[in-house]
Design a protein around this motif. Structure first.
Motif, PDB file in Angstrom:
ATOM      1  N   LEU A  60       0.633  -1.513  -0.664  1.00 53.07           N
ATOM      2  CA  LEU A  60       0.094   0.081   0.123  1.00 53.07           C
ATOM      3  C   LEU A  60       0.686   0.977   0.366  1.00 53.07           C
ATOM      4  CD1 LEU A  60      -3.016  -1.446   2.966  1.00 53.07           C
ATOM      5  CD2 LEU A  60      -2.727  -1.417   0.098  1.00 53.07           C
ATOM      6  N   PHE A  61       1.856   1.661   0.027  1.00 52.03           N
ATOM      7  CA  PHE A  61       3.223   2.188   0.181  1.00 52.03           C
ATOM      8  C   PHE A  61       4.327   2.203  -1.409  1.00 52.03           C
ATOM      9  CE2 PHE A  61       2.438   2.896   4.559  1.00 52.03           C
ATOM     10  CZ  PHE A  61       2.259   3.827   5.044  1.00 52.03           C
ATOM     11  N   GLY A  62       3.692   1.399  -1.957  1.00 50.83           N
ATOM     12  CA  GLY A  62       4.387   1.213  -3.298  1.00 50.83           C
ATOM     13  C   GLY A  62       5.154  -0.326  -3.248  1.00 50.83           C
ATOM     14  N   GLU A  63       6.110  -0.488  -4.781  1.00 48.82           N
ATOM     15  CA  GLU A  63       7.263  -1.305  -4.974  1.00 48.82           C
ATOM     16  C   GLU A  63       9.094  -0.739  -5.665  1.00 48.82           C
ATOM     17  OE1 GLU A  63       5.616  -5.207  -5.902  1.00 48.82           O
ATOM     18  OE2 GLU A  63       7.849  -6.311  -5.516  1.00 48.82           O
ATOM     19  N   THR A  64       8.064  -0.253  -6.055  1.00 47.94           N
ATOM     20  CA  THR A  64       9.712   0.799  -6.461  1.00 47.94           C
ATOM     21  C   THR A  64       9.334   1.739  -6.783  1.00 47.94           C
ATOM     22  OG1 THR A  64       7.666   1.647  -8.732  1.00 47.94           O
ATOM     23  CG2 THR A  64       8.664  -0.387  -9.042  1.00 47.94           C
ATOM     24  N   ALA A  65      10.696   2.477  -6.658  1.00 47.27           N
ATOM     25  CA  ALA A  65      11.280   3.077  -5.996  1.00 47.27           C
ATOM     26  C   ALA A  65      10.357   4.800  -6.355  1.00 47.27           C
ATOM     27  CB  ALA A  65      12.469   3.707  -6.439  1.00 47.27           C
ATOM     28  N   LEU A  66      10.220   4.220  -7.498  1.00 49.94           N
ATOM     29  CA  LEU A  66       8.999   5.735  -8.780  1.00 49.94           C
ATOM     30  C   LEU A  66       7.753   5.615  -7.839  1.00 49.94           C
ATOM     31  CD1 LEU A  66       8.216   8.029 -10.476  1.00 49.94           C
ATOM     32  CD2 LEU A  66       8.486   6.226 -11.958  1.00 49.94           C
ATOM     33  N   GLU A  67       7.118   3.951  -7.533  1.00 53.24           N
ATOM     34  CA  GLU A  67       5.869   4.005  -7.309  1.00 53.24           C
ATOM     35  C   GLU A  67       6.145   4.403  -5.476  1.00 53.24           C
ATOM     36  OE1 GLU A  67       4.834   0.265  -9.377  1.00 53.24           O
ATOM     37  OE2 GLU A  67       5.140   0.612  -7.144  1.00 53.24           O
ATOM     38  N   LYS A  68       7.105   4.040  -4.920  1.00 48.12           N
ATOM     39  CA  LYS A  68       7.077   4.625  -3.505  1.00 48.12           C
ATOM     40  C   LYS A  68       6.809   6.290  -3.606  1.00 48.12           C
ATOM     41  CE  LYS A  68       9.194   0.589  -0.905  1.00 48.12           C
ATOM     42  NZ  LYS A  68       9.989  -0.175  -1.207  1.00 48.12           N
ATOM     43  N   ALA A  69       7.433   7.604  -4.126  1.00 49.45           N
ATOM     44  CA  ALA A  69       7.642   8.104  -4.379  1.00 49.45           C
ATOM     45  C   ALA A  69       6.040   8.843  -4.079  1.00 49.45           C
ATOM     46  CB  ALA A  69       9.094   9.141  -4.937  1.00 49.45           C
ATOM     47  N   ARG A  70       5.988   8.266  -5.265  1.00 50.47           N
ATOM     48  CA  ARG A  70       4.436   8.677  -6.094  1.00 50.47           C
ATOM     49  C   ARG A  70       3.746   8.838  -4.969  1.00 50.47           C
ATOM     50  NH1 ARG A  70       4.927   7.088 -12.197  1.00 50.47           N
ATOM     51  NH2 ARG A  70       5.680   8.524 -12.856  1.00 50.47           N
ATOM     52  N   ILE A  71       3.026   7.607  -4.185  1.00 50.22           N
ATOM     53  CA  ILE A  71       2.407   7.094  -3.409  1.00 50.22           C
ATOM     54  C   ILE A  71       2.776   8.420  -2.278  1.00 50.22           C
ATOM     55  CG2 ILE A  71       1.989   5.452  -2.227  1.00 50.22           C
ATOM     56  CD1 ILE A  71       1.904   3.255  -3.559  1.00 50.22           C
ATOM     57  N   GLU A  72       3.621   8.320  -1.870  1.00 49.69           N
ATOM     58  CA  GLU A  72       4.078   9.160  -0.602  1.00 49.69           C
ATOM     59  C   GLU A  72       4.379  10.744  -1.140  1.00 49.69           C
ATOM     60  OE1 GLU A  72       6.072   8.731   2.112  1.00 49.69           O
ATOM     61  OE2 GLU A  72       5.437  11.179   2.548  1.00 49.69           O
ATOM     62  N   MET A  73       4.002  11.543  -2.398  1.00 43.65           N
ATOM     63  CA  MET A  73       3.727  13.008  -3.317  1.00 43.65           C
ATOM     64  C   MET A  73       2.131  12.979  -2.301  1.00 43.65           C
ATOM     65  SD  MET A  73       4.072  14.067  -7.327  1.00 43.65           S
ATOM     66  CE  MET A  73       3.346  13.081  -7.228  1.00 43.65           C
ATOM     67  N   TRP A  74       1.523  12.023  -3.388  1.00 44.80           N
ATOM     68  CA  TRP A  74      -0.568  11.711  -3.276  1.00 44.80           C
ATOM     69  C   TRP A  74      -0.820  12.339  -2.316  1.00 44.80           C
ATOM     70  CZ3 TRP A  74      -3.143  14.175  -6.597  1.00 44.80           C
ATOM     71  CH2 TRP A  74      -3.115  14.403  -7.526  1.00 44.80           C
ATOM     72  N   ASN A  75      -0.458  11.429  -1.130  1.00 46.06           N
ATOM     73  CA  ASN A  75      -0.618  10.862   0.332  1.00 46.06           C
ATOM     74  C   ASN A  75      -0.146  12.554   1.012  1.00 46.06           C
ATOM     75  OD1 ASN A  75      -1.460   9.322   2.715  1.00 46.06           O
ATOM     76  ND2 ASN A  75       0.439   9.740   3.321  1.00 46.06           N
ATOM     77  N   ARG A  76       0.333  13.102   0.545  1.00 47.70           N
ATOM     78  CA  ARG A  76       1.199  14.058   1.338  1.00 47.70           C
ATOM     79  C   ARG A  76       0.251  15.509   0.135  1.00 47.70           C
ATOM     80  NH1 ARG A  76       2.058  15.552   6.001  1.00 47.70           N
ATOM     81  NH2 ARG A  76       3.420  17.912   6.155  1.00 47.70           N
ATOM     82  N   ARG A  77      -0.197  15.249  -0.527  1.00 48.65           N
ATOM     83  CA  ARG A  77      -1.440  16.409  -1.133  1.00 48.65           C
ATOM     84  C   ARG A  77      -1.989  15.998  -1.061  1.00 48.65           C
ATOM     85  NH1 ARG A  77       0.183  16.022  -7.747  1.00 48.65           N
ATOM     86  NH2 ARG A  77       2.409  17.446  -7.451  1.00 48.65           N
ATOM     87  N   ILE A  78      -2.585  15.214  -0.267  1.00 46.90           N
ATOM     88  CA  ILE A  78      -3.776  15.235  -0.366  1.00 46.90           C
ATOM     89  C   ILE A  78      -4.331  15.280   1.825  1.00 46.90           C
ATOM     90  CG2 ILE A  78      -6.098  13.212   0.530  1.00 46.90           C
ATOM     91  CD1 ILE A  78      -5.286  11.873  -1.974  1.00 46.90           C
ATOM     92  N   GLU A  79      -3.272  15.569   2.289  1.00 48.07           N
ATOM     93  CA  GLU A  79      -3.445  15.170   3.814  1.00 48.07           C
ATOM     94  C   GLU A  79      -3.653  17.362   3.582  1.00 48.07           C
ATOM     95  OE1 GLU A  79       0.099  13.759   5.059  1.00 48.07           O
ATOM     96  OE2 GLU A  79      -0.897  12.307   6.460  1.00 48.07           O
ATOM     97  N   LEU A  80      -2.331  17.149   3.074  1.00 52.65           N
ATOM     98  CA  LEU A  80      -2.355  18.611   3.258  1.00 52.65           C
ATOM     99  C   LEU A  80      -2.863  19.478   2.700  1.00 52.65           C
ATOM    100  CD1 LEU A  80       1.905  19.341   2.937  1.00 52.65           C
ATOM    101  CD2 LEU A  80       0.304  19.703   4.602  1.00 52.65           C
ATOM    102  N   HIS A  81      -3.792  19.442   1.131  1.00 47.98           N
ATOM    103  CA  HIS A  81      -4.933  20.324   0.650  1.00 47.98           C
ATOM    104  C   HIS A  81      -6.410  19.421   0.511  1.00 47.98           C
ATOM    105  CE1 HIS A  81      -0.532  22.390  -0.383  1.00 47.98           C
ATOM    106  NE2 HIS A  81      -1.154  20.742  -1.150  1.00 47.98           N
ATOM    107  N   LEU A  82      -6.273  19.001   0.885  1.00 40.16           N
ATOM    108  CA  LEU A  82      -7.567  18.598   1.431  1.00 40.16           C
ATOM    109  C   LEU A  82      -8.327  17.851   2.784  1.00 40.16           C
ATOM    110  CD1 LEU A  82     -10.644  17.659   0.082  1.00 40.16           C
ATOM    111  CD2 LEU A  82      -9.562  15.287  -0.775  1.00 40.16           C
TER     112      LEU A  82
END
Ligand SMILES: N[C@@H](CCC(=O)N[C@@H](CS)C(=O)NCC(=O)O)C(=O)O
Length: 203
Positions: free
Chosen positions: A82-104
């Motif tokens: 649920l936090f991704g597998e590859t380096a890119l997936e992990k970073a994207r999920i982190e980015m989106w989780n943070r965007r949603i926390e901060l802006h929604l």
């Protein structure tokens, strides 16, 4: 191990949904936010910040912060990821989780906490003008999310992730905050219907 839980409150729900997606069950210790039980000396000894949820480990140590608790379980039991597998997936999920926390999640939370009578004791001082200032931010971010979701199934890509959990809980939190879903956000509605239909959403 046990999870101090806050019932219908959004942050405890994030962790319960995450655990349900993982198929992990553990003892829940309900803490009554409505009766300010989280401010009691007993719970303050568990989490001096007096917030929920909190995870108490078998050695007596305590983890707080919903995402930190979820990450701990991701490490203990990686599948389903649920936090991704590859380096890119992990970073994207982190980015989106943070965007949603901060802006929604946060703007919705400010609206709820600074207007709802039930929050009078917990949010001192309640500043209705701060709620008003946050209302337009909710719609602005949902518009951005709607455009993003046009080309993909879930918030951070084609796989369900912790960012979907944060998004689902934030959108559902709009109801007690008395915020309506703006008209025309069909991609957000399609995504919300899909993530709400997962059995974990009932957790
Ligand atoms: N950043 C924390 C926030 C925890 C939090 O604020 N929880 C709320 C319930 S959703 C709470 O305990 N509120 C009690 C209060 O404001 O006094 C997390 O991610 O878990």
């Amino acid at each position: 191990m046990k999870l101090y839980d806050g019932g219908r409150a959004p942050n405890p729900r994030r962790v319960r949904i995450f655990l349900a997606e993982k198929g992990i069950s553990l003892p829940l210790e309900p803490v009554d936010l409505g009766n300010l039980q989280h401010k009691s000396p007993g719970y303050a000894a568990v989490n001096p910040l007096q917030r929920l949820p909190a995870l108490e480990l078998d050695d007596g140590s305590v983890l707080t912060e919903s995402v930190a608790i979820c990450r701990y379980f991701e490490e203990l039991q990686p599948e389903p990821r649920l936090f991704g597998e590859t380096a890119l997936e992990k970073a994207r999920i982190e980015m989106w989780n943070r965007r949603i926390e901060l802006h929604l999640f946060q703007p919705v939370s400010h609206v709820f906490r600074h207007t709802h009578p039930a929050m009078k004791e917990m949010e001192q001082p309640q500043v209705p003008a701060w709620a008003e200032a946050n209302k337009p931010r909710v719609g602005e971010f949902l518009g951005f999310l709607d455009r993003e979701l046009k080309g993909r199934r879930f918030v951070a890509g084609e796989s369900y992730s912790v960012a979907d959990i944060t998004g689902l809980v934030a959108v559902d939190f709009m109801k007690p905050a008395k915020l309506a879903m703006p008209e025309g956000f069909t991609n957000v509605l399609r995504w919300h219907a899909e993530v709400s239909a997962r059995p974990s959403a009932k957790a």
